[in-house]
Motif scaffolding. Structure first.
Motif, mmCIF file in Angstrom:
data_model
loop_
_atom_site.group_PDB
_atom_site.id
_atom_site.type_symbol
_atom_site.label_atom_id
_atom_site.label_comp_id
_atom_site.label_asym_id
_atom_site.label_seq_id
_atom_site.Cartn_x
_atom_site.Cartn_y
_atom_site.Cartn_z
ATOM 1 N N CYS A 121 0.846 -1.193 0.000
ATOM 2 C CA CYS A 121 0.000 0.000 0.000
ATOM 3 C C CYS A 121 0.883 1.245 0.000
ATOM 4 N N GLU A 122 0.338 2.376 -0.404
ATOM 5 C CA GLU A 122 1.115 3.591 -0.617
ATOM 6 C C GLU A 122 1.845 4.052 0.641
ATOM 7 N N LYS A 123 1.155 4.077 1.785
ATOM 8 C CA LYS A 123 1.765 4.553 3.023
ATOM 9 C C LYS A 123 2.859 3.614 3.503
ATOM 10 N N SER A 124 2.646 2.318 3.330
ATOM 11 C CA SER A 124 3.662 1.351 3.746
ATOM 12 C C SER A 124 4.913 1.463 2.872
ATOM 13 N N VAL A 125 4.699 1.620 1.582
ATOM 14 C CA VAL A 125 5.832 1.769 0.660
ATOM 15 C C VAL A 125 6.658 2.996 1.040
ATOM 16 N N GLU A 126 5.959 4.098 1.362
ATOM 17 C CA GLU A 126 6.652 5.334 1.746
ATOM 18 C C GLU A 126 7.417 5.144 3.052
ATOM 19 N N PHE A 127 6.785 4.441 4.019
ATOM 20 C CA PHE A 127 7.459 4.170 5.292
ATOM 21 C C PHE A 127 8.743 3.380 5.088
ATOM 22 N N TRP A 128 8.669 2.296 4.315
ATOM 23 C CA TRP A 128 9.842 1.449 4.120
ATOM 24 C C TRP A 128 10.924 2.143 3.299
ATOM 25 N N LYS A 129 10.499 3.062 2.440
ATOM 26 C CA LYS A 129 11.479 3.830 1.678
ATOM 27 C C LYS A 129 12.328 4.680 2.620
ATOM 28 N N ARG A 130 11.659 5.351 3.586
ATOM 29 C CA ARG A 130 12.387 6.160 4.574
ATOM 30 C C ARG A 130 13.234 5.276 5.480
ATOM 31 N N TRP A 131 12.669 4.139 5.882
ATOM 32 C CA TRP A 131 13.381 3.230 6.779
ATOM 33 C C TRP A 131 14.635 2.685 6.113
ATOM 34 N N ASP A 132 14.511 2.300 4.851
ATOM 35 C CA ASP A 132 15.669 1.778 4.111
ATOM 36 C C ASP A 132 16.759 2.841 3.959
ATOM 37 N N ALA A 133 16.331 4.102 3.730
ATOM 38 C CA ALA A 133 17.304 5.195 3.591
ATOM 39 C C ALA A 133 18.076 5.391 4.895
ATOM 40 N N LYS A 134 17.356 5.326 6.030
ATOM 41 C CA LYS A 134 18.017 5.470 7.325
ATOM 42 C C LYS A 134 18.964 4.297 7.600
ATOM 43 N N GLN A 135 18.523 3.092 7.211
ATOM 44 C CA GLN A 135 19.374 1.919 7.378
ATOM 45 C C GLN A 135 20.660 2.051 6.570
ATOM 46 N N GLU A 136 20.514 2.573 5.365
ATOM 47 C CA GLU A 136 21.685 2.758 4.510
ATOM 48 C C GLU A 136 22.648 3.764 5.131
ATOM 49 N N GLU A 137 22.088 4.847 5.718
ATOM 50 C CA GLU A 137 22.929 5.839 6.389
ATOM 51 C C GLU A 137 23.662 5.215 7.573
ATOM 52 N N ARG A 138 22.935 4.401 8.355
ATOM 53 C CA ARG A 138 23.559 3.743 9.509
ATOM 54 C C ARG A 138 24.671 2.796 9.071
ATOM 55 N N GLN A 139 24.412 2.065 7.988
ATOM 56 C CA GLN A 139 25.416 1.125 7.497
ATOM 57 C C GLN A 139 26.654 1.853 6.989
ATOM 58 N N LYS A 140 26.437 2.988 6.314
ATOM 59 C CA LYS A 140 27.572 3.776 5.825
ATOM 60 C C LYS A 140 28.375 4.330 6.998
ATOM 61 N N ALA A 141 27.656 4.803 8.028
ATOM 62 C CA ALA A 141 28.340 5.336 9.213
ATOM 63 C C ALA A 141 29.144 4.243 9.892
ATOM 64 N N GLN A 142 28.557 3.045 9.997
ATOM 65 C CA GLN A 142 29.255 1.920 10.618
ATOM 66 C C GLN A 142 30.471 1.510 9.791
ATOM 67 N N ALA A 143 30.308 1.530 8.463
ATOM 68 C CA ALA A 143 31.426 1.181 7.584
ATOM 69 C C ALA A 143 32.563 2.190 7.740
ATOM 70 N N LEU A 144 32.205 3.481 7.923
ATOM 71 C CA LEU A 144 33.219 4.513 8.120
ATOM 72 C C LEU A 144 33.964 4.283 9.425
ATOM 73 N N VAL A 145 33.224 3.963 10.481
ATOM 74 C CA VAL A 145 33.851 3.692 11.783
ATOM 75 C C VAL A 145 34.813 2.509 11.667
ATOM 76 N N GLU A 146 34.372 1.454 10.987
ATOM 77 C CA GLU A 146 35.214 0.264 10.834
ATOM 78 C C GLU A 146 36.455 0.569 10.003
ATOM 79 N N GLU A 147 36.283 1.388 8.960
ATOM 80 C CA GLU A 147 37.418 1.752 8.116
ATOM 81 C C GLU A 147 38.410 2.610 8.898
#
Length: 309
Positions: free
Chosen positions: A73-99
């Motif tokens: 549904c439209e609202k769920s798709v929008e929610f997961w889009k934001r959630w995935d973007a935040k997850q990607e940011e967290r993963q990039k931040a974690q990758a930077l810390v590890e590097e």
């Protein structure tokens, strides 16, 4: 044959095998040894959301129990889009810390931590005695570290020149220690110690090569070269220093330099075989990409005050 065709047409593939919801598993009669997790309901539209199973060799090998299949549904798709973007940011931040941790460990393996001597480990902005004479120098260094992210992105450095005992090393170390406490890989060495590290790599029993040591200096997120110009200038030493400073400049890696000499005198100190223009170009290029501070006043050490070197 028909059953295999039905399975293939409804499956979602991944690296492990075809994936079906628990509802599809029941409808298609796919065997499974473990019961599927209970379905959930979409909080936006009320649709039933079924968990997924990975099918191998015609049976459900494992259920994916972290979340059911996402609602479309439209609202769920929008929610997961934001959630995935935040997850990607967290993963990039974690990758930077590890590097950064890998680079810090590499520096430690080759040079032994940051290189800051015991006498200077207590140097900080908090214990730098600020007065009307040195306030600009203090504020330049403090604002530099406060805006570190921007300065790092621009490859902006720091250049402290001036007489002995005016607090140049204190401020440079204060910047270095602040960044170290933020997790930034830092090397802080006098030019003499820097060259000595490279000379040690020439010893027959050395476990590191010249390129290993040079690479550590060239790739550290922040490098302090203290007391530039005090080293004995030879064709070799000048070549090494030029190479490190120039490589970091070209790769936009911030460097801080302290020196007791003004630009003209430092040029003379670094000139080898009469090639004054090369030394002048390196110093000019570095100063052009740095916040420059002249600290030419009375020696604090001679007056018994603590900003010292």
């Amino acid at each position: 044959m028909e059953e295999t065709k039905n399975l293939s047409s409804r499956a979602i593939g991944n690296a492990h095998g075809p994936i079906y919801t628990s509802k599809e598993v029941e409808e298609l009669g796919i065997p499974h040894s473990e019961p599927a997790p209970k379905p959930k309901t979409c909080k936006y539209c009320g649709k039933t959301l079924y968990y997924e199973g990975i099918v191998l060799c015609g049976i459900v090998a494992v259920w994916r129990t972290n979340e059911p299949r996402r609602c479309d549904c439209e609202k769920s798709v929008e929610f997961w889009k934001r959630w995935d973007a935040k997850q990607e940011e967290r993963q990039k931040a974690q990758a930077l810390v590890e590097e950064q941790e890998k680079r810090r460990q590499r520096i430690a393996d080759i040079l032994g931590r940051s290189g800051i001597k015991k006498r200077y480990l207590s140097r900080s902005f908090e214990n730098f005695i600020v007065n009307d004479v040195n306030r600009k120098a203090y504020e330049t260094a403090k604002s530099y570290v406060d805006d570190w992210q921007n300065n790092r992105d621009k490859g902006e450095g720091l250049y402290f020149e001036g007489t002995c005992g005016t607090g140049k090393t204190h401020l440079a170390v204060a910047v270095a220690m602040t960044l170290i406490n933020q997790g930034v890989p830092v090397i802080c060495k006098t030019s003499i110690d820097l060259l000595a590290d490279i000379k040690r790599s020439y010893e027959y029993d050395s476990l590191t090569s010249e390129e290993d040591v040079l690479s550590a200096y060239m790739t550290a997120d922040f490098l302090v070269i203290d007391d530039l110009g005090k080293e004995q200038t030879t064709e070799w030493s000048a070549s090494i220093l030029y190479r490190i400073i120039n490589d970091r400049y070209e790769n936009m890696l911030p460097t801080a330099i302290t020196t007791n000499y003004n630009a003209d005198d430092l040029t003379e100190k670094l000139t080898v075989n009469g090639n004054r223009e090369k030394a002048k170009a390196v110093i000019s290029r570095f100063k052009g990409s740095s916040s420059c501070v002249t600290m030419a006043w009375e020696d604090y050490r001679a007056k018994g005050k603590s900003n010292g070197k």
